[in-house]
Scaffold this motif. Structure first.
Motif, PDB file in Angstrom:
ATOM      1  N   GLU A   1       0.843  -1.197   0.000  1.00 44.64           N
ATOM      2  CA  GLU A   1       0.000   0.000   0.000  1.00 44.64           C
ATOM      3  C   GLU A   1       0.881   1.251   0.000  1.00 44.64           C
ATOM      4  OE1 GLU A   1      -2.678  -0.245   3.305  1.00 44.64           O
ATOM      5  OE2 GLU A   1      -3.562  -2.106   2.561  1.00 44.64           O
ATOM      6  N   PRO A   2       1.634   1.467  -1.093  1.00 43.64           N
ATOM      7  CA  PRO A   2       2.558   2.606  -1.118  1.00 43.64           C
ATOM      8  C   PRO A   2       1.840   3.934  -1.338  1.00 43.64           C
ATOM      9  CG  PRO A   2       2.555   1.531  -3.236  1.00 43.64           C
ATOM     10  CD  PRO A   2       1.666   0.707  -2.330  1.00 43.64           C
ATOM     11  N   GLY A   3       2.566   5.014  -1.082  1.00 42.77           N
ATOM     12  CA  GLY A   3       2.083   6.345  -1.415  1.00 42.77           C
ATOM     13  C   GLY A   3       1.362   7.064  -0.302  1.00 42.77           C
ATOM     14  N   LYS A   4       0.932   8.269  -0.613  1.00 43.85           N
ATOM     15  CA  LYS A   4       0.258   9.130   0.357  1.00 43.85           C
ATOM     16  C   LYS A   4      -1.113   8.566   0.709  1.00 43.85           C
ATOM     17  CE  LYS A   4       2.484  13.507  -0.147  1.00 43.85           C
ATOM     18  NZ  LYS A   4       3.283  13.265   1.027  1.00 43.85           N
ATOM     19  N   ARG A   5      -1.493   8.727   1.952  1.00 41.78           N
ATOM     20  CA  ARG A   5      -2.794   8.267   2.444  1.00 41.78           C
ATOM     21  C   ARG A   5      -3.738   9.461   2.502  1.00 41.78           C
ATOM     22  NH1 ARG A   5      -2.262   3.641   0.902  1.00 41.78           N
ATOM     23  NH2 ARG A   5      -4.109   3.093   2.039  1.00 41.78           N
TER      24      ARG A   5
ATOM     25  N   ILE B   1       2.978   8.061   7.990  1.00 42.51           N
ATOM     26  CA  ILE B   1       4.084   7.250   7.482  1.00 42.51           C
ATOM     27  C   ILE B   1       3.688   6.632   6.150  1.00 42.51           C
ATOM     28  CG2 ILE B   1       5.444   5.157   7.903  1.00 42.51           C
ATOM     29  CD1 ILE B   1       5.259   5.822  10.889  1.00 42.51           C
ATOM     30  N   GLU B   2       4.632   6.670   5.191  1.00 44.85           N
ATOM     31  CA  GLU B   2       4.418   6.054   3.885  1.00 44.85           C
ATOM     32  C   GLU B   2       5.441   4.945   3.683  1.00 44.85           C
ATOM     33  OE1 GLU B   2       3.984   8.837   0.630  1.00 44.85           O
ATOM     34  OE2 GLU B   2       3.498  10.401   2.081  1.00 44.85           O
ATOM     35  N   PHE B   3       5.071   3.989   2.850  1.00 45.76           N
ATOM     36  CA  PHE B   3       5.955   2.876   2.514  1.00 45.76           C
ATOM     37  C   PHE B   3       6.466   3.067   1.094  1.00 45.76           C
ATOM     38  CE2 PHE B   3       3.583   1.299   6.036  1.00 45.76           C
ATOM     39  CZ  PHE B   3       4.362   0.340   6.634  1.00 45.76           C
TER      40      PHE B   3
ATOM     41  N   LEU C   1      25.009   2.886  -1.121  1.00 45.98           N
ATOM     42  CA  LEU C   1      24.454   3.584   0.045  1.00 45.98           C
ATOM     43  C   LEU C   1      24.064   5.013  -0.316  1.00 45.98           C
ATOM     44  CD1 LEU C   1      26.799   2.260   2.875  1.00 45.98           C
ATOM     45  CD2 LEU C   1      24.421   1.640   2.439  1.00 45.98           C
ATOM     46  N   GLY C   2      24.840   5.664  -1.182  1.00 47.96           N
ATOM     47  CA  GLY C   2      24.512   7.014  -1.623  1.00 47.96           C
ATOM     48  C   GLY C   2      23.196   7.053  -2.369  1.00 47.96           C
ATOM     49  N   LYS C   3      22.961   6.049  -3.231  1.00 51.00           N
ATOM     50  CA  LYS C   3      21.690   5.974  -3.956  1.00 51.00           C
ATOM     51  C   LYS C   3      20.526   5.791  -2.973  1.00 51.00           C
ATOM     52  CE  LYS C   3      23.321   4.215  -8.382  1.00 51.00           C
ATOM     53  NZ  LYS C   3      22.678   5.166  -9.268  1.00 51.00           N
ATOM     54  N   MET C   4      20.705   4.929  -1.993  1.00 45.78           N
ATOM     55  CA  MET C   4      19.664   4.699  -0.989  1.00 45.78           C
ATOM     56  C   MET C   4      19.382   5.980  -0.198  1.00 45.78           C
ATOM     57  SD  MET C   4      20.686   1.020   0.574  1.00 45.78           S
ATOM     58  CE  MET C   4      20.421  -0.498  -0.299  1.00 45.78           C
TER      59      MET C   4
ATOM     60  N   SER D   1      14.403  12.080  -0.622  1.00 42.07           N
ATOM     61  CA  SER D   1      13.340  12.632  -1.466  1.00 42.07           C
ATOM     62  C   SER D   1      11.952  12.413  -0.867  1.00 42.07           C
ATOM     63  CB  SER D   1      13.405  12.031  -2.875  1.00 42.07           C
ATOM     64  OG  SER D   1      13.061  10.655  -2.841  1.00 42.07           O
ATOM     65  N   HIS D   2      11.874  11.684   0.246  1.00 38.56           N
ATOM     66  CA  HIS D   2      10.607  11.431   0.936  1.00 38.56           C
ATOM     67  C   HIS D   2      10.754  11.870   2.387  1.00 38.56           C
ATOM     68  CE1 HIS D   2       9.205   9.294  -2.570  1.00 38.56           C
ATOM     69  NE2 HIS D   2      10.277   8.529  -2.548  1.00 38.56           N
ATOM     70  N   GLY D   3       9.851  11.439   3.246  1.00 31.73           N
ATOM     71  CA  GLY D   3       9.887  11.832   4.654  1.00 31.73           C
ATOM     72  C   GLY D   3      10.838  10.975   5.470  1.00 31.73           C
TER      73      GLY D   3
END
Length: 156
Positions: free
Chosen positions: A86-90, A112-114, A131-134, A140-142
């Motif tokens: 269930e990804p994305g904004k709720r 919280i988003e997944f 690790l830099g990519k991660m 870019s998210h919360g």
């Protein structure tokens, strides 16, 4: 009028509605054409229901309101993610039902988003690059969100 999990009611949940008087709203734990009979609401029953608005639940993904006959119907979704499926904004629906009609707007929540993403080893020269990519994806998210990375490939 509402129902959920009561087997006798869910067989024909819209077949026992009282005669329409004023504004009528239905609230059901079910979805249109669900594959599980206990949660199935038939589209034709909605069209013939005489309800002004029908709020549905069971599916955690929201739907935009649609008109079925004279009834506006929507699935609110779930205000909280329950996992990576269930990804994305709720969000929730803010619905107003008046004699002149139904209006609805989606209100997004800041919970919280997944997130899930794929990283291929071939795109990175070192473990630090991976690790830099991660880190960049997380930035870019919360910061409270939950991430799952699938790392694939073979290093040189």
């Amino acid at each position: 009028m509402g129902a959920g999990f009561y087997e006798g009611m869910m067989r024909h949940p819209l077949g026992r509605l009282p005669e329409k008087s004023g504004i009528t709203v239905g609230v059901f734990h079910g979805s249109i054409g669900d594959t599980e009979p206990a949660y199935r609401i038939e589209a034709e029953a909605v069209r013939q229901s005489g309800l002004d608005y029908l709020a549905l639940g069971h599916i955690h993904k929201p739907s935009d309101p649609v008109k079925m006959g004279g009834t506006v119907v929507a699935t609110s979704g779930s205000p909280a993610s329950h996992g990576f499926d269930e990804p994305g904004k709720r969000s929730f629906l803010d619905v107003t039902v008046e004699p002149a009609g139904v209006s609805a707007s989606r209100v997004f929540l800041s919970g919280i988003e997944f997130y899930e993403d794929q990283i291929t080893v071939e795109e990175a020269d070192t473990q630090s690059d991976i690790l830099g990519k991660m880190t960049a994806m997380c930035a870019s998210h919360g910061e409270r969100d939950i991430y799952r990375f699938r790392v694939s490939g073979v290093t040189a």
